[in-house]
Design a protein around this motif. Sequence first.
Motif, PDB file in Angstrom:
ATOM      1  N   LYS A  97       0.857  -1.182   0.000  1.00  7.72           N
ATOM      2  CA  LYS A  97       0.000   0.000   0.000  1.00  7.72           C
ATOM      3  C   LYS A  97       0.897   1.237   0.000  1.00  7.72           C
ATOM      4  N   ILE A  98       0.581   2.192  -0.874  1.00  4.16           N
ATOM      5  CA  ILE A  98       1.355   3.429  -0.915  1.00  4.16           C
ATOM      6  C   ILE A  98       0.677   4.468  -0.019  1.00  4.16           C
ATOM      7  N   PRO A  99       1.369   5.549   0.305  1.00  6.47           N
ATOM      8  CA  PRO A  99       0.762   6.582   1.159  1.00  6.47           C
ATOM      9  C   PRO A  99      -0.526   7.147   0.551  1.00  6.47           C
ATOM     10  N   SER A 100      -1.343   7.705   1.404  1.00  8.31           N
ATOM     11  CA  SER A 100      -2.615   8.292   0.969  1.00  8.31           C
ATOM     12  C   SER A 100      -2.384   9.596   0.208  1.00  8.31           C
ATOM     13  N   GLY A 116     -12.067   2.636  -0.585  1.00  6.10           N
ATOM     14  CA  GLY A 116     -12.183   2.598   0.863  1.00  6.10           C
ATOM     15  C   GLY A 116     -11.007   1.953   1.571  1.00  6.10           C
ATOM     16  N   ILE A 117     -10.059   1.402   0.792  1.00  8.87           N
ATOM     17  CA  ILE A 117      -8.916   0.725   1.402  1.00  8.87           C
ATOM     18  C   ILE A 117      -7.615   1.454   1.097  1.00  8.87           C
ATOM     19  N   GLY A 118      -7.389   1.783  -0.182  1.00  4.67           N
ATOM     20  CA  GLY A 118      -6.169   2.498  -0.542  1.00  4.67           C
ATOM     21  C   GLY A 118      -5.691   2.168  -1.935  1.00  4.67           C
ATOM     22  N   THR A 119      -4.476   2.607  -2.231  1.00  2.00           N
ATOM     23  CA  THR A 119      -3.844   2.397  -3.525  1.00  2.00           C
ATOM     24  C   THR A 119      -2.623   1.515  -3.312  1.00  2.00           C
TER      25      THR A 119
END
Length: 80
Positions: free
Chosen positions: A13-16, A49-52
């Motif tokens: 997961k990368i930063p938001s 809703g979870i991320g990239t």
Amino acid sequence: MDIKQGRYKPNDKIPSESEYCREFNTSRITVRKALDELTALGILYKMQGIGTFVKTVLLDTVDQPKNNIVFVFPFYMEFF
């Protein structure tokens, strides 16, 4: 750059968006466009809703034209 250098591995997961906004001192629109481009190129994938996340496909094997994409963030020229 962090993906290519191995900081983020496949399925990491990368930063938001908001974290990137703070890190690069730029607008959410700019960050969103950059992430959308990387998603369109098949480098990232998004889960609502979870991320990239980083895709499992190696950057060199993506079946896309080999175009150079440069994102310029003020005061961060050391990344280029």
